[in-house]
Design an enzyme around this catalytic site. Structure first.
Site, PDB file in Angstrom:
ATOM      1  N   CYS A 164       0.804  -1.223   0.000  1.00  0.00           N
ATOM      2  CA  CYS A 164       0.000   0.000   0.000  1.00  0.00           C
ATOM      3  C   CYS A 164       0.839   1.275   0.000  1.00  0.00           C
ATOM      4  O   CYS A 164       0.340   2.342  -0.364  1.00  0.00           O
ATOM      5  CB  CYS A 164      -0.936   0.002   1.211  1.00  0.00           C
ATOM      6  SG  CYS A 164      -2.245  -1.253   1.093  1.00  0.00           S
ATOM      7  N   PHE A 215     -10.336  -4.908  -0.264  1.00  0.00           N
ATOM      8  CA  PHE A 215      -9.439  -4.582  -1.370  1.00  0.00           C
ATOM      9  C   PHE A 215     -10.133  -4.559  -2.723  1.00  0.00           C
ATOM     10  O   PHE A 215     -11.071  -5.316  -2.976  1.00  0.00           O
ATOM     11  CB  PHE A 215      -8.261  -5.556  -1.406  1.00  0.00           C
ATOM     12  CG  PHE A 215      -7.310  -5.384  -0.257  1.00  0.00           C
ATOM     13  CD1 PHE A 215      -6.425  -4.321  -0.241  1.00  0.00           C
ATOM     14  CD2 PHE A 215      -7.309  -6.265   0.805  1.00  0.00           C
ATOM     15  CE1 PHE A 215      -5.552  -4.139   0.823  1.00  0.00           C
ATOM     16  CE2 PHE A 215      -6.442  -6.096   1.873  1.00  0.00           C
ATOM     17  CZ  PHE A 215      -5.566  -5.034   1.892  1.00  0.00           C
ATOM     18  N   HIS A 305      -3.321   7.687   2.211  1.00  0.00           N
ATOM     19  CA  HIS A 305      -3.759   6.413   1.653  1.00  0.00           C
ATOM     20  C   HIS A 305      -4.756   5.761   2.609  1.00  0.00           C
ATOM     21  O   HIS A 305      -4.426   5.541   3.779  1.00  0.00           O
ATOM     22  CB  HIS A 305      -2.569   5.473   1.442  1.00  0.00           C
ATOM     23  CG  HIS A 305      -2.991   4.061   1.157  1.00  0.00           C
ATOM     24  ND1 HIS A 305      -3.400   3.660  -0.093  1.00  0.00           N
ATOM     25  CD2 HIS A 305      -3.108   2.985   1.961  1.00  0.00           C
ATOM     26  CE1 HIS A 305      -3.744   2.379  -0.033  1.00  0.00           C
ATOM     27  NE2 HIS A 305      -3.561   1.949   1.196  1.00  0.00           N
ATOM     28  N   ASN A 338      -9.699  -0.310  -0.793  1.00  0.00           N
ATOM     29  CA  ASN A 338      -8.246  -0.137  -0.733  1.00  0.00           C
ATOM     30  C   ASN A 338      -7.682  -0.791  -1.986  1.00  0.00           C
ATOM     31  O   ASN A 338      -7.621  -2.010  -2.086  1.00  0.00           O
ATOM     32  CB  ASN A 338      -7.692  -0.797   0.530  1.00  0.00           C
ATOM     33  CG  ASN A 338      -6.184  -0.661   0.647  1.00  0.00           C
ATOM     34  OD1 ASN A 338      -5.499  -0.361  -0.323  1.00  0.00           O
ATOM     35  ND2 ASN A 338      -5.651  -0.901   1.832  1.00  0.00           N
TER      36      ASN A 338
END
Length: 387
Positions: A164, A215, A305, A338
């Site tokens: 990430c 995700f 993020h 994500n």
């Protein structure tokens, strides 16, 4: 000027500092609504475990994700039914799918970015390519360069398995290249797909469900360069100072291994706590390069993020941030999940969109942040040039 010129005006960039000159994004065709994910996932994996299904339902609600894009499809599972069967060696099949998918998405995101930049593709001098979803020689950087028609003398750099934090790590590298090579224009491209880690549910691995709930797939791209050219280029963010830290003895908190069944990730529950315990010192150091201090947290913007809602919530509480400070990060998480290294591109794009739409856009300075395996902290003190 590029196609993003809805702002009132642009501040003058420091010619010695790297700037972001354009952003682009791309996604696979499969859009997944979070409300329907659980039933689809259990159907596709031929699993009927009420307890695991209930657990995944709770996790899906907790993530705050509403929609995501994924490469995985019924067609893929029809052609590769072994992906939904526990214990079969499927790395070869996964990589066949992933290599094609990440290259195509990276090409689409890069073309979108180059179109907004509005200069010829031949003006790109460097390429930085980031992915944790493939493994091959030659790497995805060469396949992307070929797909875009980049010059053979384009200088390429490949970042694999940064997780990430990869998007901001790539941005840090692109900044160094741009500032140390006068006249250079760096294409940063990121591309990720979760197929490399797709697995059926297993009661012995309940932690896998976190990834299923959180995700997503996609790609992102940016053009980075110093000293923007007159009317030809528009600079949106100036990259002032970049730093990286790792937390000692935390390498097992995000644990990923390539196996014959694909990549296996394990996220420890204490990850948000580790970020909370270390985030303040990291941010104070980074802010100090611009003359800011702890009392200025709510006087700067935050492009973070969105690893998950727990990370954002703990940051917000620890730093006593106003609710709107993480608005772009929360919006990206809601819309895309994500998406690994790509997600910071989506956050920055949302920040630009807020300014174009007339929303509050008063903070000139801010931080671009991401967290990845290590535990690694990546951060860039940044100046927003749009008003």
């Amino acid at each position: 000027m590029g196609s993003e010129e809805s702002h009132k005006y642009f501040k003058k960039a420091d010619p010695k500092k790297a700037t972001i000159l354009a952003l682009g994004k791309a996604f696979p065709h499969q859009l997944v609504m979070q409300d329907f994910l659980v039933d689809g996932y259990f159907k596709n994996t031929n699993c009927d475990d009420p307890e695991l299904k209930e657990k995944l339902t709770r996790l899906c609600k907790a993530t705050t994700v509403k929609t995501r894009y994924v490469v995985m499809s019924e067609e893929i599972l029809t052609n590769y039914p072994e992906l939904a069967i526990e214990g079969l060696p499927t790395m070869k099949q996964r990589l066949e799918i992933c290599h094609s998918a990440v290259t195509q998405m990276a090409i689409e995101a890069s073309r979108s970015c180059i179109k907004k930049w509005a200069r010829p593709v031949s003006d790109i001098t460097h390429l930085v390519y980031v992915s944790s979803s493939e493994a091959r020689l030659p790497g995805g950087d060469l396949h992307l360069a070929k797909g875009l028609g980049l010059r053979p003398d384009t200088r390429r750099t490949l970042l694999y398995f940064s997780g990430c934090s990869g998007g901001v790590a790539g941005l840090r590298l692109a900044k160094d290249i741009a500032e140390n090579n006068p006249g250079s224009r760096v294409l940063l491209a990121t591309s990720e797909t979760t197929i490399i880690g797709f697995k059926p549910p297993n009661p012995n691995r309940p932690e896998d469900l976190i990834g299923v709930a959180l995700f997503g797939d996609g790609a992102g791209a940016m053009i980075i360069g110093a000293n923007p050219v007159g009317e030809e280029e528009t600079a949106y963010f100036e990259l002032h100072t970049a730093i990286q830290h790792f937390v000692p003895d935390s390498e097992k908190i995000i644990d990923g291994k390539l196996t014959e069944e694909g990549i296996s990730f394990k996220l420890e529950k204490k990850l948000p706590q580790i970020i909370e315990d270390n985030i303040e010192d990291f941010c104070i150091e980074l802010m100090g390069y611009g003359g800011f201090c702890k009392s200025d947290y709510n006087k700067i913007f935050w492009a973070v993020h969105p690893g998950g809602p727990a990370v954002l919530n703990r940051m917000e509480k620890k730093l006593e941030l106003l609710p709107d400070k993480l608005k772009a990060s929360r919006r990206a998480l809601s819309d895309y999940g994500n998406a690994g290294s790509n997600t910071i591109v989506y956050v920055l794009q949302y920040m630009l969109d807020e300014g174009k739409n007339g929303e509050k856009d008063e903070d000139e300075w801010g931080l671009i942040l991401a967290f990845g395996p290590g535990i690694t902290f990546e951060g860039i003190l940044t100046r927003k040039l749009t008003v």
